[in-house]
Motif scaffolding. Structure first.
Motif, PDB file in Angstrom:
ATOM      1  N   ARG A  81       0.829  -1.206   0.000  1.00 52.88           N
ATOM      2  CA  ARG A  81       0.000   0.000   0.000  1.00 52.88           C
ATOM      3  C   ARG A  81       0.863   1.255   0.000  1.00 52.88           C
ATOM      4  O   ARG A  81       0.505   2.258  -0.623  1.00 52.88           O
ATOM      5  N   ALA A  82       2.009   1.209   0.677  1.00 49.86           N
ATOM      6  CA  ALA A  82       2.900   2.373   0.721  1.00 49.86           C
ATOM      7  C   ALA A  82       3.423   2.730  -0.661  1.00 49.86           C
ATOM      8  O   ALA A  82       3.717   3.902  -0.940  1.00 49.86           O
ATOM      9  N   GLY A  83       3.536   1.726  -1.543  1.00 49.54           N
ATOM     10  CA  GLY A  83       4.016   1.972  -2.896  1.00 49.54           C
ATOM     11  C   GLY A  83       2.908   2.114  -3.918  1.00 49.54           C
ATOM     12  O   GLY A  83       3.179   2.132  -5.120  1.00 49.54           O
ATOM     13  N   GLY A  84       1.664   2.203  -3.464  1.00 51.16           N
ATOM     14  CA  GLY A  84       0.550   2.376  -4.392  1.00 51.16           C
ATOM     15  C   GLY A  84      -0.052   1.083  -4.886  1.00 51.16           C
ATOM     16  O   GLY A  84      -0.910   1.102  -5.773  1.00 51.16           O
ATOM     17  N   GLY A  85       0.365  -0.044  -4.352  1.00 50.32           N
ATOM     18  CA  GLY A  85      -0.202  -1.326  -4.759  1.00 50.32           C
ATOM     19  C   GLY A  85      -1.192  -1.827  -3.723  1.00 50.32           C
ATOM     20  O   GLY A  85      -1.580  -1.106  -2.801  1.00 50.32           O
ATOM     21  N   ALA A  86      -1.594  -3.053  -3.855  1.00 47.81           N
ATOM     22  CA  ALA A  86      -2.532  -3.654  -2.913  1.00 47.81           C
ATOM     23  C   ALA A  86      -2.569  -5.153  -3.141  1.00 47.81           C
ATOM     24  O   ALA A  86      -2.215  -5.642  -4.220  1.00 47.81           O
ATOM     25  N   VAL A  87      -2.990  -5.874  -2.116  1.00 48.01           N
ATOM     26  CA  VAL A  87      -3.214  -7.306  -2.233  1.00 48.01           C
ATOM     27  C   VAL A  87      -4.303  -7.676  -1.229  1.00 48.01           C
ATOM     28  O   VAL A  87      -4.251  -7.250  -0.070  1.00 48.01           O
ATOM     29  N   PRO A  88      -5.331  -8.411  -1.657  1.00 45.18           N
ATOM     30  CA  PRO A  88      -6.390  -8.809  -0.725  1.00 45.18           C
ATOM     31  C   PRO A  88      -5.826  -9.677   0.392  1.00 45.18           C
ATOM     32  O   PRO A  88      -4.876 -10.434   0.188  1.00 45.18           O
ATOM     33  N   TRP A  89      -6.445  -9.591   1.568  1.00 44.29           N
ATOM     34  CA  TRP A  89      -5.960 -10.358   2.710  1.00 44.29           C
ATOM     35  C   TRP A  89      -5.932 -11.863   2.428  1.00 44.29           C
ATOM     36  O   TRP A  89      -4.924 -12.525   2.750  1.00 44.29           O
ATOM     37  N   PRO A  90      -6.972 -12.478   1.832  1.00 46.81           N
ATOM     38  CA  PRO A  90      -6.901 -13.927   1.571  1.00 46.81           C
ATOM     39  C   PRO A  90      -5.748 -14.296   0.644  1.00 46.81           C
ATOM     40  O   PRO A  90      -5.070 -15.307   0.861  1.00 46.81           O
ATOM     41  N   ALA A  91      -5.521 -13.476  -0.394  1.00 51.78           N
ATOM     42  CA  ALA A  91      -4.446 -13.784  -1.342  1.00 51.78           C
ATOM     43  C   ALA A  91      -3.082 -13.620  -0.684  1.00 51.78           C
ATOM     44  O   ALA A  91      -2.167 -14.423  -0.920  1.00 51.78           O
ATOM     45  N   ALA A  92      -2.918 -12.587   0.147  1.00 50.70           N
ATOM     46  CA  ALA A  92      -1.648 -12.395   0.851  1.00 50.70           C
ATOM     47  C   ALA A  92      -1.385 -13.551   1.808  1.00 50.70           C
ATOM     48  O   ALA A  92      -0.258 -14.052   1.914  1.00 50.70           O
ATOM     49  N   THR A  93      -2.429 -14.001   2.494  1.00 51.95           N
ATOM     50  CA  THR A  93      -2.287 -15.110   3.437  1.00 51.95           C
ATOM     51  C   THR A  93      -1.879 -16.394   2.718  1.00 51.95           C
ATOM     52  O   THR A  93      -0.932 -17.076   3.114  1.00 51.95           O
ATOM     53  N   SER A  94      -2.591 -16.734   1.641  1.00 47.62           N
ATOM     54  CA  SER A  94      -2.274 -17.967   0.922  1.00 47.62           C
ATOM     55  C   SER A  94      -0.883 -17.913   0.312  1.00 47.62           C
ATOM     56  O   SER A  94      -0.161 -18.912   0.295  1.00 47.62           O
ATOM     57  N   THR A  95      -0.490 -16.735  -0.181  1.00 47.57           N
ATOM     58  CA  THR A  95       0.833 -16.592  -0.801  1.00 47.57           C
ATOM     59  C   THR A  95       1.952 -16.811   0.209  1.00 47.57           C
ATOM     60  O   THR A  95       2.918 -17.539  -0.057  1.00 47.57           O
ATOM     61  N   LEU A  96       1.842 -16.200   1.382  1.00 42.67           N
ATOM     62  CA  LEU A  96       2.910 -16.334   2.371  1.00 42.67           C
ATOM     63  C   LEU A  96       2.956 -17.736   2.968  1.00 42.67           C
ATOM     64  O   LEU A  96       4.041 -18.269   3.225  1.00 42.67           O
ATOM     65  N   TYR A  97       1.807 -18.344   3.191  1.00 41.44           N
ATOM     66  CA  TYR A  97       1.812 -19.720   3.693  1.00 41.44           C
ATOM     67  C   TYR A  97       2.428 -20.669   2.660  1.00 41.44           C
ATOM     68  O   TYR A  97       3.222 -21.555   3.003  1.00 41.44           O
ATOM     69  N   ALA A  98       2.042 -20.495   1.398  1.00 38.98           N
ATOM     70  CA  ALA A  98       2.604 -21.343   0.347  1.00 38.98           C
ATOM     71  C   ALA A  98       4.106 -21.126   0.216  1.00 38.98           C
ATOM     72  O   ALA A  98       4.878 -22.074   0.065  1.00 38.98           O
ATOM     73  N   GLY A  99       4.536 -19.854   0.273  1.00 41.87           N
ATOM     74  CA  GLY A  99       5.964 -19.555   0.212  1.00 41.87           C
ATOM     75  C   GLY A  99       6.717 -20.164   1.374  1.00 41.87           C
ATOM     76  O   GLY A  99       7.847 -20.661   1.209  1.00 41.87           O
ATOM     77  N   ASN A 100       6.116 -20.161   2.558  1.00 46.15           N
ATOM     78  CA  ASN A 100       6.751 -20.769   3.724  1.00 46.15           C
ATOM     79  C   ASN A 100       6.896 -22.282   3.538  1.00 46.15           C
ATOM     80  O   ASN A 100       7.909 -22.868   3.916  1.00 46.15           O
ATOM     81  N   ALA A 101       5.886 -22.917   2.938  1.00 45.22           N
ATOM     82  CA  ALA A 101       5.969 -24.357   2.684  1.00 45.22           C
ATOM     83  C   ALA A 101       7.087 -24.671   1.696  1.00 45.22           C
ATOM     84  O   ALA A 101       7.807 -25.663   1.849  1.00 45.22           O
ATOM     85  N   ILE A 102       7.232 -23.831   0.678  1.00 47.84           N
ATOM     86  CA  ILE A 102       8.317 -24.021  -0.292  1.00 47.84           C
ATOM     87  C   ILE A 102       9.664 -23.871   0.389  1.00 47.84           C
ATOM     88  O   ILE A 102      10.584 -24.669   0.196  1.00 47.84           O
ATOM     89  N   SER A 103       9.794 -22.831   1.224  1.00 46.91           N
ATOM     90  CA  SER A 103      11.057 -22.577   1.913  1.00 46.91           C
ATOM     91  C   SER A 103      11.439 -23.733   2.827  1.00 46.91           C
ATOM     92  O   SER A 103      12.602 -24.141   2.883  1.00 46.91           O
ATOM     93  N   ALA A 104      10.446 -24.284   3.547  1.00 45.32           N
ATOM     94  CA  ALA A 104      10.731 -25.377   4.477  1.00 45.32           C
ATOM     95  C   ALA A 104      10.923 -26.709   3.767  1.00 45.32           C
ATOM     96  O   ALA A 104      11.678 -27.559   4.236  1.00 45.32           O
ATOM     97  N   GLY A 105      10.261 -26.885   2.624  1.00 50.64           N
ATOM     98  CA  GLY A 105      10.287 -28.186   1.956  1.00 50.64           C
ATOM     99  C   GLY A 105      11.507 -28.435   1.100  1.00 50.64           C
ATOM    100  O   GLY A 105      11.830 -29.588   0.815  1.00 50.64           O
ATOM    101  N   LEU A 106      12.201 -27.361   0.700  1.00 48.78           N
ATOM    102  CA  LEU A 106      13.352 -27.517  -0.185  1.00 48.78           C
ATOM    103  C   LEU A 106      14.627 -27.112   0.548  1.00 48.78           C
ATOM    104  O   LEU A 106      14.764 -25.966   0.953  1.00 48.78           O
ATOM    105  N   PRO A 107      15.585 -28.022   0.731  1.00 53.62           N
ATOM    106  CA  PRO A 107      16.826 -27.664   1.413  1.00 53.62           C
ATOM    107  C   PRO A 107      17.690 -26.771   0.529  1.00 53.62           C
ATOM    108  O   PRO A 107      17.643 -26.842  -0.700  1.00 53.62           O
ATOM    109  N   PHE A 108      18.478 -25.895   1.137  1.00 51.55           N
ATOM    110  CA  PHE A 108      19.421 -25.013   0.477  1.00 51.55           C
ATOM    111  C   PHE A 108      18.727 -23.982  -0.426  1.00 51.55           C
ATOM    112  O   PHE A 108      18.853 -22.778  -0.217  1.00 51.55           O
TER     113      PHE A 108
END
Length: 353
Positions: A81-108
């Motif tokens: 929002r500070a840069g003039g963009g936006a992301v809905p709360w559900p989409a932001a939540t799913s994106t970060l959870y999915a990204g966390n799963a990728i980070s934890a599931g793949l070593p290195f």
């Protein structure tokens, strides 16, 4: 040019994006499946170790972890929002959870793959390439700086002035170079030098990446860096970014305290932060998927060193990891399988700020 006048680098089209998403999902699901099969004996031992815990405290620890993740979600929304963009709360939540799963599931490579996934996802949701890059960079800076504050506080609690000073020095070593690069984008001469360096690199990569061979590379790089240097954080946005990052770390440490309560162990309040930091810092090395094995060993050793018997330290760590790793990874894996779910929009469907 985007609607706000910023220049964007080309991204993969919807079909290419879908293929990339499918590949990432398949890789993470496979990694999690292999992880479960390989660790099945250890998981069985962990489950035996959880017999007799107070599940009310375990549930509270899980809630604290979910709130901790929401702090990161809200931080990301503040930055966009500070840069003039936006992301809905559900989409932001799913994106970060999915990204966390990728980070934890793949070593290195988990951290890099997670960042790439988050970047592509936020861009596909209608945010400019430069804005997304800037938001992720600032988020990383805030996370590193606030972690150092927590470590400094923990060192001060144990009476170690040297430890507190060391935390600040480590922060400066990690944050200042990145902050310096971000600020350099605003200086015309420095930006011109960076444009030349990045353009040469883009031309070399263009031998393997067709998108980098289309059009004037130098103009596109300069437009991207100019856009990247044009974003500013207001005082309220900067404060929110820092507070959300700090809350994320504090709540994670609180989860460890609740895990100790769950097994009936006394909480070593004076050294709790440093015990928690032992696991957090080892986890950041990403030696194994999700830090499995090494994080547990580091936390148990730190708790035993703080005076807890191993009979209490081991189940406490298992409860903490159940809430901080397995719960979050499971939710992220579900979002990946479901296509990073709710609130999904494509780049052709612009968001209103």
């Amino acid at each position: 040019m985007s609607g706000d006048g910023t220049t964007e680098l080309p991204v993969t089209g919807p079909r290419g994006w879908s293929r990339w998403q499918l590949l990432v999902r398949a890789a993470v699901v496979l990694a999690v499946a292999v992880l479960v099969v390989v660790s099945r004996h250890r998981i069985a031992e962990w489950w035996d170790g959880l017999v007799g815990v107070a599940w009310g405290w375990v549930a509270l620890a899980a809630v604290v972890q979910l709130v901790s993740m929401q702090c990161l979600v809200q931080q990301l929304r503040v930055l966009l929002r500070a840069g003039g963009g936006a992301v809905p709360w559900p989409a932001a939540t799913s994106t970060l959870y999915a990204g966390n799963a990728i980070s934890a599931g793949l070593p290195f490579a988990g951290a890099a793959a997670s960042t790439a996934y988050t970047y592509r996802r936020l861009h596909a949701l209608g945010n400019g390439a430069a804005l997304v890059g800037w938001a992720l960079a600032v988020s990383g800076i805030a996370s590193t700086a606030t972690l150092a504050l927590v470590l400094a506080f923990g060192s001060a609690m144990t009476g170690s002035v040297a430890g507190a000073f060391g935390a600040f020095v480590a922060t400066a070593a990690g944050v200042l170079p990145v902050l310096g690069i971000v600020l350099a984008f605003r200086h015309a001469r420095t930006r011109a030098a960076l444009v030349r360096v990045f353009s040469r690199g883009a031309r070399l990569l263009g031998r393997w990446v067709p998108a980098l061979r289309d059009g004037p590379v130098e103009e596109r790089v300069e437009g991207f860096l100019t856009s990247l240097g044009s974003f500013r954080l207001s005082v309220p946005a900067a404060a929110g970014t820092g507070l959300y990052a700090l809350a994320n770390w504090v709540l994670d440490a609180a989860c460890l305290a609740l895990a100790l309560q769950a097994v009936g162990a006394p909480v070593p309040w004076q050294g709790l932060v440093l015990v928690w930091a032992a696991g957090t810092l080892v986890s950041s090395a990403r030696l194994t998927p999700g830090g499995i094995g090494v994080v547990e060993a580091a936390l148990v050793a730190a708790l035993v060193a703080s005076g807890l018997p191993a009979s209490q330290a081991v189940p406490a760590v298992l409860v903490y990891r159940l809430a901080s790793l397995w719960l979050l990874v499971s939710i992220g894996a579900v979002f990946l399988v479901l296509g990073s779910g709710a609130g999904r929009r494509t780049a052709e469907e612009p968001l209103s700020p």
